[in-house]
Design a protein around this motif. Structure first.
Motif, PDB file in Angstrom:
ATOM      1  N   VAL A  20       0.837  -1.203   0.000  1.00 53.71           N
ATOM      2  CA  VAL A  20       0.000   0.000   0.000  1.00 53.71           C
ATOM      3  C   VAL A  20       0.872   1.254   0.000  1.00 53.71           C
ATOM      4  O   VAL A  20       0.606   2.217  -0.731  1.00 53.71           O
ATOM      5  CB  VAL A  20      -0.946  -0.009   1.208  1.00 53.71           C
ATOM      6  N   ALA A  21       1.924   1.256   0.828  1.00 53.47           N
ATOM      7  CA  ALA A  21       2.809   2.423   0.898  1.00 53.47           C
ATOM      8  C   ALA A  21       3.540   2.626  -0.425  1.00 53.47           C
ATOM      9  O   ALA A  21       3.735   3.771  -0.865  1.00 53.47           O
ATOM     10  CB  ALA A  21       3.813   2.251   2.038  1.00 53.47           C
ATOM     11  N   LEU A  22       3.953   1.545  -1.076  1.00 53.38           N
ATOM     12  CA  LEU A  22       4.624   1.643  -2.374  1.00 53.38           C
ATOM     13  C   LEU A  22       3.685   2.244  -3.413  1.00 53.38           C
ATOM     14  O   LEU A  22       4.067   3.136  -4.175  1.00 53.38           O
ATOM     15  CB  LEU A  22       5.103   0.264  -2.827  1.00 53.38           C
ATOM     16  N   ARG A  23       2.445   1.760  -3.438  1.00 52.00           N
ATOM     17  CA  ARG A  23       1.461   2.248  -4.410  1.00 52.00           C
ATOM     18  C   ARG A  23       1.161   3.735  -4.196  1.00 52.00           C
ATOM     19  O   ARG A  23       1.216   4.538  -5.119  1.00 52.00           O
ATOM     20  CB  ARG A  23       0.181   1.411  -4.297  1.00 52.00           C
ATOM     21  N   GLU A  24       0.823   4.099  -2.970  1.00 54.08           N
ATOM     22  CA  GLU A  24       0.489   5.490  -2.681  1.00 54.08           C
ATOM     23  C   GLU A  24       1.734   6.387  -2.761  1.00 54.08           C
ATOM     24  O   GLU A  24       1.662   7.507  -3.264  1.00 54.08           O
ATOM     25  CB  GLU A  24      -0.139   5.593  -1.284  1.00 54.08           C
ATOM     26  N   GLY A  25       2.853   5.873  -2.245  1.00 59.15           N
ATOM     27  CA  GLY A  25       4.081   6.661  -2.259  1.00 59.15           C
ATOM     28  C   GLY A  25       4.563   6.941  -3.665  1.00 59.15           C
ATOM     29  O   GLY A  25       5.049   8.041  -3.955  1.00 59.15           O
ATOM     30  N   LEU A  26       4.437   5.966  -4.554  1.00 59.61           N
ATOM     31  CA  LEU A  26       4.873   6.184  -5.931  1.00 59.61           C
ATOM     32  C   LEU A  26       3.980   7.203  -6.630  1.00 59.61           C
ATOM     33  O   LEU A  26       4.466   8.034  -7.398  1.00 59.61           O
ATOM     34  CB  LEU A  26       4.870   4.873  -6.714  1.00 59.61           C
ATOM     35  N   GLU A  27       2.695   7.170  -6.324  1.00 59.58           N
ATOM     36  CA  GLU A  27       1.799   8.153  -6.922  1.00 59.58           C
ATOM     37  C   GLU A  27       2.180   9.564  -6.462  1.00 59.58           C
ATOM     38  O   GLU A  27       2.199  10.505  -7.268  1.00 59.58           O
ATOM     39  CB  GLU A  27       0.348   7.852  -6.546  1.00 59.58           C
ATOM     40  N   ILE A  28       2.482   9.709  -5.179  1.00 65.65           N
ATOM     41  CA  ILE A  28       2.922  11.010  -4.664  1.00 65.65           C
ATOM     42  C   ILE A  28       4.229  11.435  -5.332  1.00 65.65           C
ATOM     43  O   ILE A  28       4.390  12.583  -5.751  1.00 65.65           O
ATOM     44  CB  ILE A  28       3.088  10.958  -3.138  1.00 65.65           C
ATOM     45  N   SER A  29       5.170  10.492  -5.444  1.00 62.43           N
ATOM     46  CA  SER A  29       6.468  10.794  -6.070  1.00 62.43           C
ATOM     47  C   SER A  29       6.303  11.216  -7.520  1.00 62.43           C
ATOM     48  O   SER A  29       6.971  12.150  -7.989  1.00 62.43           O
ATOM     49  CB  SER A  29       7.391   9.579  -5.981  1.00 62.43           C
ATOM     50  N   LEU A  30       5.422  10.532  -8.237  1.00 64.89           N
ATOM     51  CA  LEU A  30       5.193  10.861  -9.643  1.00 64.89           C
ATOM     52  C   LEU A  30       4.588  12.256  -9.786  1.00 64.89           C
ATOM     53  O   LEU A  30       4.985  13.038 -10.660  1.00 64.89           O
ATOM     54  CB  LEU A  30       4.278   9.820 -10.289  1.00 64.89           C
ATOM     55  N   ILE A  31       3.619  12.571  -8.931  1.00 58.32           N
ATOM     56  CA  ILE A  31       2.979  13.883  -8.993  1.00 58.32           C
ATOM     57  C   ILE A  31       3.995  14.985  -8.692  1.00 58.32           C
ATOM     58  O   ILE A  31       4.068  16.000  -9.388  1.00 58.32           O
ATOM     59  CB  ILE A  31       1.794  13.952  -8.019  1.00 58.32           C
ATOM     60  N   MET A  32       4.789  14.770  -7.635  1.00 59.25           N
ATOM     61  CA  MET A  32       5.820  15.757  -7.298  1.00 59.25           C
ATOM     62  C   MET A  32       6.843  15.863  -8.429  1.00 59.25           C
ATOM     63  O   MET A  32       7.329  16.956  -8.743  1.00 59.25           O
ATOM     64  CB  MET A  32       6.506  15.356  -5.993  1.00 59.25           C
ATOM     65  N   GLY A  33       7.173  14.728  -9.046  1.00 55.09           N
ATOM     66  CA  GLY A  33       8.114  14.741 -10.159  1.00 55.09           C
ATOM     67  C   GLY A  33       7.587  15.534 -11.341  1.00 55.09           C
ATOM     68  O   GLY A  33       8.334  16.277 -11.994  1.00 55.09           O
ATOM     69  N   ILE A  34       6.279  15.373 -11.631  1.00 50.01           N
ATOM     70  CA  ILE A  34       5.663  16.125 -12.722  1.00 50.01           C
ATOM     71  C   ILE A  34       5.741  17.619 -12.440  1.00 50.01           C
ATOM     72  O   ILE A  34       6.085  18.427 -13.312  1.00 50.01           O
ATOM     73  CB  ILE A  34       4.194  15.687 -12.914  1.00 50.01           C
ATOM     74  N   ILE A  35       5.422  17.991 -11.197  1.00 49.48           N
ATOM     75  CA  ILE A  35       5.432  19.408 -10.824  1.00 49.48           C
ATOM     76  C   ILE A  35       6.836  19.998 -10.960  1.00 49.48           C
ATOM     77  O   ILE A  35       7.041  21.043 -11.600  1.00 49.48           O
ATOM     78  CB  ILE A  35       4.907  19.597  -9.386  1.00 49.48           C
ATOM     79  N   PHE A  36       7.825  19.326 -10.348  1.00 49.97           N
ATOM     80  CA  PHE A  36       9.194  19.860 -10.365  1.00 49.97           C
ATOM     81  C   PHE A  36       9.797  19.842 -11.764  1.00 49.97           C
ATOM     82  O   PHE A  36      10.531  20.762 -12.145  1.00 49.97           O
ATOM     83  CB  PHE A  36      10.073  19.089  -9.385  1.00 49.97           C
ATOM     84  N   SER A  37       9.508  18.796 -12.532  1.00 44.23           N
ATOM     85  CA  SER A  37      10.050  18.727 -13.895  1.00 44.23           C
ATOM     86  C   SER A  37       9.500  19.853 -14.754  1.00 44.23           C
ATOM     87  O   SER A  37      10.237  20.480 -15.536  1.00 44.23           O
ATOM     88  CB  SER A  37       9.713  17.375 -14.526  1.00 44.23           C
ATOM     89  N   TYR A  38       8.213  20.121 -14.624  1.00 48.21           N
ATOM     90  CA  TYR A  38       7.604  21.177 -15.426  1.00 48.21           C
ATOM     91  C   TYR A  38       8.132  22.544 -15.016  1.00 48.21           C
ATOM     92  O   TYR A  38       8.443  23.386 -15.885  1.00 48.21           O
ATOM     93  CB  TYR A  38       6.085  21.124 -15.271  1.00 48.21           C
ATOM     94  N   LEU A  39       8.266  22.775 -13.706  1.00 52.26           N
ATOM     95  CA  LEU A  39       8.806  24.049 -13.236  1.00 52.26           C
ATOM     96  C   LEU A  39      10.258  24.221 -13.663  1.00 52.26           C
ATOM     97  O   LEU A  39      10.696  25.325 -14.017  1.00 52.26           O
ATOM     98  CB  LEU A  39       8.687  24.138 -11.712  1.00 52.26           C
ATOM     99  N   ARG A  40      11.013  23.128 -13.644  1.00 55.36           N
ATOM    100  CA  ARG A  40      12.402  23.179 -14.089  1.00 55.36           C
ATOM    101  C   ARG A  40      12.473  23.504 -15.578  1.00 55.36           C
ATOM    102  O   ARG A  40      13.323  24.281 -16.024  1.00 55.36           O
ATOM    103  CB  ARG A  40      13.095  21.853 -13.798  1.00 55.36           C
ATOM    104  N   GLY A  41      11.546  22.917 -16.356  1.00 53.37           N
ATOM    105  CA  GLY A  41      11.507  23.205 -17.784  1.00 53.37           C
ATOM    106  C   GLY A  41      11.167  24.650 -18.078  1.00 53.37           C
ATOM    107  O   GLY A  41      11.597  25.201 -19.098  1.00 53.37           O
TER     108      GLY A  41
END
Length: 276
Positions: free
Chosen positions: A8-29
């Motif tokens: 459960v932690a892997l599933r939810e944690g990865l979703e959080i990581s992906l969302i944060m990654g999308i945000i930071f990647s877009y801001l970096r771009g």
């Protein structure tokens, strides 16, 4: 309990990581690394509130018995099954458009005078939902594990660490993962976990004499006790019980068969026939 908490932690944690990654990647771009701080603030507040809520609810459902506790535990099981089922199907439906939706929200925030606050709010609202979902799932797992805090916390910690490492690798571009396949596999696994939680919810209703168990199909207490090492793992992952009632089996089948079929069903795109 360790295995269920890890999944459960892997599933939810990865979703959080992906969302944060999308945000930071877009801001970096956009060359807007100066806006990273508001995002971290929003994420930190959401994570902090989730942890506080989890601790409070855990204390209410700890090892000390109190009047009405079994009713709360039953409600937790049903709520966790409902949220887990909804989240699994929601992610399958919306995962493709998640990237564009987050980017649109960031653009709106950056073009607004209160952009920093909106970025804080975006990160907070995005993460708090996943955090509260994770709290409810872990609470349900804790209830069925009778408050084994060590297994629960260690499984959660390992799952979150793996999720963070995968998310960081994706953000850096060093890790490639087929997210569609990942969420498809994890979705099926979590449906099985949810079905196991449902079995425990029905067990609580039987204990409360709200429903009758029907007939007990087997007694494996001396063969594979649910409190043994192997039995405990199976109980945490799939809801195994050494005394399975016919009512529990029926409810399990009524839930898991349609859920698996619907989740793995591929929508066929129909092409309209050209008119003459």
């Amino acid at each position: 309990m360790f295995g269920a908490a890890l999944l459960v932690a892997l599933r939810e944690g990865l979703e959080i990581s992906l969302i944060m990654g999308i945000i930071f990647s877009y801001l970096r771009g956009l060359n807007r690394k100066d806006t990273f701080k508001p995002v971290w603030i929003g994420a930190g507040v959401a994570i902090g509130l989730s942890i506080i809520l989890g601790i409070i609810l855990y204390l209410f459902t700890g090892s000390e018995e109190w009047n009405g506790q079994i009713y709360l535990e039953t409600a937790i099981f049903f709520v966790a099954v409902g949220i887990l089922s909804y989240m699994t199907f929601w992610m399958k439906k919306n995962s493709r458009g998640m990237n564009k939706g987050i980017q649109a929200s960031i653009n709106t925030a950056l073009n607004n005078d209160s952009g920093s606050f909106q970025l804080v709010l975006l990160a907070f609202l995005t993460i708090i939902r996943e955090g509260l979902e994770l709290v409810m799932f872990l609470l349900a797992i804790s209830v069925e594990g009778k408050g084994d805090l060590l297994s629960l916390s260690s499984g959660t910690f390992v799952g979150l660490i793996i999720a963070v490492l995968i998310g960081w690798g994706i953000y850096q571009g060093t890790t490639k993962i087929n997210l569609k396949v990942f969420f498809q596999v994890m979705g099926n696994i979590l449906i099985v976990v949810a079905a196991g939680l449902l079995i425990n919810a029905i067990h609580e209703l039987i204990e409360l004499a709200i429903i009758q168990p029907g007939v007990y199909l087997y007694n494996w207490e001396n063969i594979l006790n649910r409190h043994s090492a192997v039995g405990g793992i199976l109980h945490a992952l799939v809801g195994y019980t050494d005394h399975l009632s016919s009512v529990q089996l029926i409810v399990w089948l009524v839930y898991i068969i349609p859920a698996i079929i619907l989740f793995n069903r591929n929508k066929v795109k129909t092409v309209p026939n050209p008119t003459a």
